[in-house]
Every structure is written in structure tokens, then in C-alpha cells.
Design a protein around this motif. Structure first.
Motif, PDB file in Angstrom:
ATOM      1  N   GLU A 232      88.227  25.602  63.418  1.00 25.74           N
ATOM      2  CA  GLU A 232      88.652  25.722  62.013  1.00 25.74           C
ATOM      3  C   GLU A 232      88.358  24.437  61.249  1.00 25.74           C
ATOM      4  O   GLU A 232      87.891  24.474  60.102  1.00 25.74           O
ATOM      5  N   THR A 233      88.586  23.299  61.874  1.00 20.61           N
ATOM      6  CA  THR A 233      88.354  22.010  61.214  1.00 20.61           C
ATOM      7  C   THR A 233      86.879  21.797  60.897  1.00 20.61           C
ATOM      8  O   THR A 233      86.521  21.320  59.812  1.00 20.61           O
ATOM      9  N   LEU A 234      86.003  22.166  61.834  1.00 25.81           N
ATOM     10  CA  LEU A 234      84.569  21.919  61.681  1.00 25.81           C
ATOM     11  C   LEU A 234      83.827  23.088  61.048  1.00 25.81           C
ATOM     12  O   LEU A 234      82.629  22.981  60.768  1.00 25.81           O
ATOM     13  N   GLY A 235      84.523  24.193  60.849  1.00 25.58           N
ATOM     14  CA  GLY A 235      83.881  25.342  60.214  1.00 25.58           C
ATOM     15  C   GLY A 235      82.856  26.027  61.104  1.00 25.58           C
ATOM     16  O   GLY A 235      81.809  26.471  60.629  1.00 25.58           O
ATOM     17  N   VAL A 236      83.144  26.100  62.418  1.00 26.11           N
ATOM     18  CA  VAL A 236      82.239  26.771  63.354  1.00 26.11           C
ATOM     19  C   VAL A 236      83.039  27.830  64.121  1.00 26.11           C
ATOM     20  O   VAL A 236      84.252  27.942  63.988  1.00 26.11           O
ATOM     21  N   LYS A 237      82.336  28.595  64.951  1.00 23.22           N
ATOM     22  CA  LYS A 237      82.989  29.640  65.728  1.00 23.22           C
ATOM     23  C   LYS A 237      83.626  29.043  66.988  1.00 23.22           C
ATOM     24  O   LYS A 237      83.088  28.092  67.558  1.00 23.22           O
ATOM     25  N   PRO A 238      84.746  29.614  67.451  1.00 25.00           N
ATOM     26  CA  PRO A 238      85.393  29.109  68.681  1.00 25.00           C
ATOM     27  C   PRO A 238      84.455  29.129  69.881  1.00 25.00           C
ATOM     28  O   PRO A 238      84.488  28.218  70.701  1.00 25.00           O
ATOM     29  N   GLU A 239      83.595  30.165  69.984  1.00 24.36           N
ATOM     30  CA  GLU A 239      82.692  30.222  71.132  1.00 24.36           C
ATOM     31  C   GLU A 239      81.679  29.082  71.111  1.00 24.36           C
ATOM     32  O   GLU A 239      81.210  28.629  72.163  1.00 24.36           O
ATOM     33  N   GLU A 240      81.325  28.602  69.915  1.00 26.51           N
ATOM     34  CA  GLU A 240      80.417  27.466  69.816  1.00 26.51           C
ATOM     35  C   GLU A 240      81.092  26.184  70.315  1.00 26.51           C
ATOM     36  O   GLU A 240      80.446  25.327  70.924  1.00 26.51           O
ATOM     37  N   VAL A 241      82.393  26.068  70.047  1.00 30.11           N
ATOM     38  CA  VAL A 241      83.145  24.907  70.547  1.00 30.11           C
ATOM     39  C   VAL A 241      83.194  24.942  72.068  1.00 30.11           C
ATOM     40  O   VAL A 241      82.969  23.931  72.742  1.00 30.11           O
ATOM     41  N   ARG A 242      83.478  26.127  72.630  1.00 28.56           N
ATOM     42  CA  ARG A 242      83.554  26.247  74.088  1.00 28.56           C
ATOM     43  C   ARG A 242      82.200  25.962  74.737  1.00 28.56           C
ATOM     44  O   ARG A 242      82.119  25.326  75.787  1.00 28.56           O
ATOM     45  N   GLU A 243      81.114  26.419  74.103  1.00 27.74           N
ATOM     46  CA  GLU A 243      79.776  26.177  74.652  1.00 27.74           C
ATOM     47  C   GLU A 243      79.443  24.690  74.652  1.00 27.74           C
ATOM     48  O   GLU A 243      78.918  24.161  75.638  1.00 27.74           O
ATOM     49  N   MET A 244      79.767  23.996  73.551  1.00 24.45           N
ATOM     50  CA  MET A 244      79.476  22.571  73.489  1.00 24.45           C
ATOM     51  C   MET A 244      80.325  21.795  74.483  1.00 24.45           C
ATOM     52  O   MET A 244      79.859  20.829  75.094  1.00 24.45           O
ATOM     53  N   GLU A 245      81.567  22.213  74.687  1.00 24.58           N
ATOM     54  CA  GLU A 245      82.425  21.552  75.668  1.00 24.58           C
ATOM     55  C   GLU A 245      81.841  21.702  77.070  1.00 24.58           C
ATOM     56  O   GLU A 245      81.864  20.765  77.873  1.00 24.58           O
ATOM     57  N   THR A 246      81.279  22.874  77.354  1.00 19.42           N
ATOM     58  CA  THR A 246      80.632  23.100  78.646  1.00 19.42           C
ATOM     59  C   THR A 246      79.426  22.190  78.808  1.00 19.42           C
ATOM     60  O   THR A 246      79.178  21.632  79.880  1.00 19.42           O
ATOM     61  N   ARG A 247      78.661  22.007  77.737  1.00 22.73           N
ATOM     62  CA  ARG A 247      77.489  21.131  77.796  1.00 22.73           C
ATOM     63  C   ARG A 247      77.910  19.682  78.034  1.00 22.73           C
ATOM     64  O   ARG A 247      77.244  18.947  78.765  1.00 22.73           O
ATOM     65  N   PHE A 248      79.010  19.288  77.408  1.00 22.03           N
ATOM     66  CA  PHE A 248      79.508  17.924  77.607  1.00 22.03           C
ATOM     67  C   PHE A 248      79.896  17.689  79.068  1.00 22.03           C
ATOM     68  O   PHE A 248      79.657  16.616  79.624  1.00 22.03           O
ATOM     69  N   SER A 249      80.520  18.690  79.670  1.00 14.73           N
ATOM     70  CA  SER A 249      81.030  18.514  81.028  1.00 14.73           C
ATOM     71  C   SER A 249      79.928  18.559  82.071  1.00 14.73           C
ATOM     72  O   SER A 249      80.117  18.114  83.197  1.00 14.73           O
ATOM     73  N   GLY A 250      78.765  19.094  81.703  1.00 11.89           N
ATOM     74  CA  GLY A 250      77.652  19.161  82.635  1.00 11.89           C
ATOM     75  C   GLY A 250      76.919  17.837  82.696  1.00 11.89           C
ATOM     76  O   GLY A 250      77.178  16.906  81.946  1.00 11.89           O
ATOM     77  N   GLY A 251      75.987  17.749  83.607  1.00 13.28           N
ATOM     78  CA  GLY A 251      75.205  16.525  83.757  1.00 13.28           C
ATOM     79  C   GLY A 251      73.775  16.845  84.120  1.00 13.28           C
ATOM     80  O   GLY A 251      73.434  17.976  84.456  1.00 13.28           O
ATOM     81  N   ASP A 252      72.916  15.845  84.040  1.00 14.29           N
ATOM     82  CA  ASP A 252      71.518  16.016  84.423  1.00 14.29           C
ATOM     83  C   ASP A 252      71.392  16.010  85.941  1.00 14.29           C
ATOM     84  O   ASP A 252      72.111  15.293  86.635  1.00 14.29           O
ATOM     85  N   ILE A 253      70.488  16.805  86.440  1.00 16.01           N
ATOM     86  CA  ILE A 253      70.230  16.875  87.878  1.00 16.01           C
ATOM     87  C   ILE A 253      68.803  16.419  88.137  1.00 16.01           C
ATOM     88  O   ILE A 253      67.864  16.908  87.512  1.00 16.01           O
ATOM     89  N   ALA A 254      68.641  15.480  89.054  1.00 12.02           N
ATOM     90  CA  ALA A 254      67.302  14.986  89.371  1.00 12.02           C
ATOM     91  C   ALA A 254      66.506  16.063  90.101  1.00 12.02           C
ATOM     92  O   ALA A 254      67.015  16.719  91.018  1.00 12.02           O
ATOM     93  N   LEU A 255      65.252  16.260  89.690  1.00 16.05           N
ATOM     94  CA  LEU A 255      64.413  17.251  90.348  1.00 16.05           C
ATOM     95  C   LEU A 255      63.869  16.740  91.677  1.00 16.05           C
ATOM     96  O   LEU A 255      63.594  17.518  92.582  1.00 16.05           O
TER      97      LEU A 255
END
Length: 285
Positions: A159-182
Motif C-alpha cells: 500500500e505504501t509503495l503502490g504495488v501489488k502484494p504479490e510483487e512485494v513477496r516476489e522481491m522478498e524472495t529475490r532478496f533472500s536468494g543468492g548467486d550460485i557459482a556454475l
């Protein structure tokens, strides 16, 4: 008569601290000096005027860059990117708009720093759309700690940022992830582990796959046209409108009304035409 203010050309500096100290010693411009320099740059393409405007605002870039040190990127690199934004702002600054350069430049400085962070914070881009960028630079500061947001907190952020709740959850998931070396390091290889690169191979360039792809391409272009040409005009039109239309395909009832026959008759013509095309394509290949 144009005069140059006390902005000497800086020599090479040995450390970031020295750079910051030097930048903070450059004098600030009065509004009259700033407007005079801006008009010299605009009307006479005076590069010395541009240099003085940039030098007087280096401390602004340093101040903005300090707000982004939490992303784990070198402060010197952040300042460098911010300086690029400052130079872009000076180039585009209009002295007749009635605003000071500091107000105009801060948006360009932040834009360049944001772009640098998004490209370098992770090897894989974490934010690509405008909404994702907005979330990226606000979600970190809006989270109380590193724990997962509750449904209520997700709704509040959205509500504060004017986006959808699912977009917040998706970005939070991206934050919690990390890069994996190939590729694995030397010690990991000795343990008999398999690197991700081993099972991410692209088989599309394998010889048999490429031959199959060429065969499919021939079938979809030359072969298909050859098969269509073997049909009578009515059958060809029905097949095109039923199976090859760019927009919505025609229905049996629509074609039946056009040709003055039953929908069942159109279906029979279509089935016979497709069977004939199948034989033609087999012979073509």
C-alpha cells in the motif's frame, strides 16, 4: 568578461579519503555564479564553466553515495557513477528554469547510482521493471530486520509503495536468494561433486538437434506452402482460415454460412484437405 573561480584542476589522489577531503574544499557557488556559468556553458559551450559547476557539486555526489554503502559495493565506485550522473545533469541544466542545479542534479545522480547497483549487486539482475526497481530500493529500508515479512507487513509495504502484494513477496524472495557459482573450486572438485554447469548444457547446438531444427524449418515454410498449393482454392482457404489465421480462427459455422453449406460439410472438406496435405508433406520431406 569571464573569470574563473578558485577551482584548480585536481591532481591524482592516492586514496578515497583524500578525494573526499579535496572535494569538500571546493567552494560552493552562489546562485548568481551558478546561473552565469550555466549560461556560458549553454551559449558558448564553455567547458571550463562546466568543470566549475561539476567541481562545486562533488560533495553532493559523495553525500548521496553514502546512502547506498549498505549494498556491499565499493563507495568509490558509487561516487564515480554518481559523478557521471552529475555531469549529465550539468550538460542538461537550463539556467532559465528557475531551479538550482542541486535540485536538478540529485535525480540524475541517484539514477546513475541505482543503475550501477542493479547491474552489480547480483550477477543475475534482481530488478528489471520500474515497479521492481522501486521495491528494490525501498524494501530493504522498510523491513524491520532480516526476517520474513508477515502478511500484514506485506500489505502495508504494498500500500505504501503502490504495488501489488504479490510483487512485494516476489522481491522478498529475490532478496533472500543468492548467486550460485556454475563452476566448482579446486577443493570442491576433489570431493567428487558435480558443478551446476555440467547439467546446464545447451543441447540445441548438438549436430542431430540442428539437423532436426532445419528439417522442422523446411516443413514449416517451403513444405507447408507446397502442401497448400496442392489443394483446390476452397480447401486451401478453409485450412488457412481454420489453422493459419494471424488473428482469431474461423469457426465451422462461420465458413458454412459463407459457402452456403452445412458445418458438417466444412468439417469433411477440412479433414480431407489436411489428410492430403499430410501425404504431400511426407513426400516433400
Amino acid at each position: 568578461m569571464t573569470t574563473s573561480l578558485a577551482f584548480p584542476v585536481p591532481s591524482a589522489l592516492g586514496s578515497l579519503d583524500q578525494y573526499i577531503q579535496t572535494a569538500n574544499r571546493f567552494p560552493l557557488l552562489t546562485e548568481e555564479q551558478e546561473m552565469a556559468l550555466a549560461r556560458r556553458l549553454r551559449d558558448e559551450q564553455d567547458l571550463d564553466a562546466a568543470r566549475q559547476m561539476v567541481m562545486s557539486h562533488l560533495r553532493l555526489v559523495i553525500s548521496v553515495a553514502r546512502n547506498y554503502v549498505g549494498y556491499g559495493l565499493p563507495q568509490g565506485d558509487l561516487i564515480q557513477e554518481g559523478n557521471i550522473g552529475l555531469m549529465k545533469a550539468v550538460k542538461r541544466f537550463d539556467p532559465d528554469r528557475g531551479v538550482r542545479l542541486v535540485s536538478f542534479a540529485i535525480h540524475w545522480i541517484k539514477a546513475e547510482i541505482h543503475e550501477y547497483i542493479l547491474k552489480n549487486w547480483r550477477q543475475v539482475k534482481i530488478a528489471t521493471t520500474k515497479a521492481q526497481r522501486k521495491l528494490f530500493f525501498n524494501l530493504r529500508s522498510m523491513r524491520a530486520d532480516s526476517s520474513t515479512l508477515t502478511p500484514g507487513e506485506v500489505s502495508k509495504v504494498a500500500e505504501t509503495l503502490g504495488v501489488k502484494p504479490e510483487e512485494v513477496r516476489e522481491m522478498e524472495t529475490r532478496f533472500s536468494g543468492g548467486d550460485i557459482a556454475l563452476e566448482l573450486g579446486p577443493e570442491e572438485n576433489e570431493e567428487g561433486r558435480v558443478a551446476p554447469i555440467a547439467y546446464l548444457a545447451d543441447s540445441r547446438n548438438e549436430p542431430t538437434e540442428r539437423l532436426e531444427a532445419r528439417k522442422r524449418d523446411r516443413l514449416q515454410s517451403e513444405g507447408l506452402e507446397t502442401a497448400l498449393e496442392a489443394l483446390d482454392e476452397r480447401s486451401r482457404t478453409i485450412v488457412r482460415r481454420r489453422w493459419l489465421a494471424d488473428d482469431e480462427a474461423a469457426t465451422l459455422h462461420e465458413l458454412a454460412a459463407e459457402y452456403g453449406v452445412s458445418a458438417e460439410r466444412i468439417r469433411q472438406i477440412e479433414a480431407k484437405a489436411l489428410q492430403k496435405m499430410k501425404g504431400t508433406l511426407a513426400a516433400y520431406l
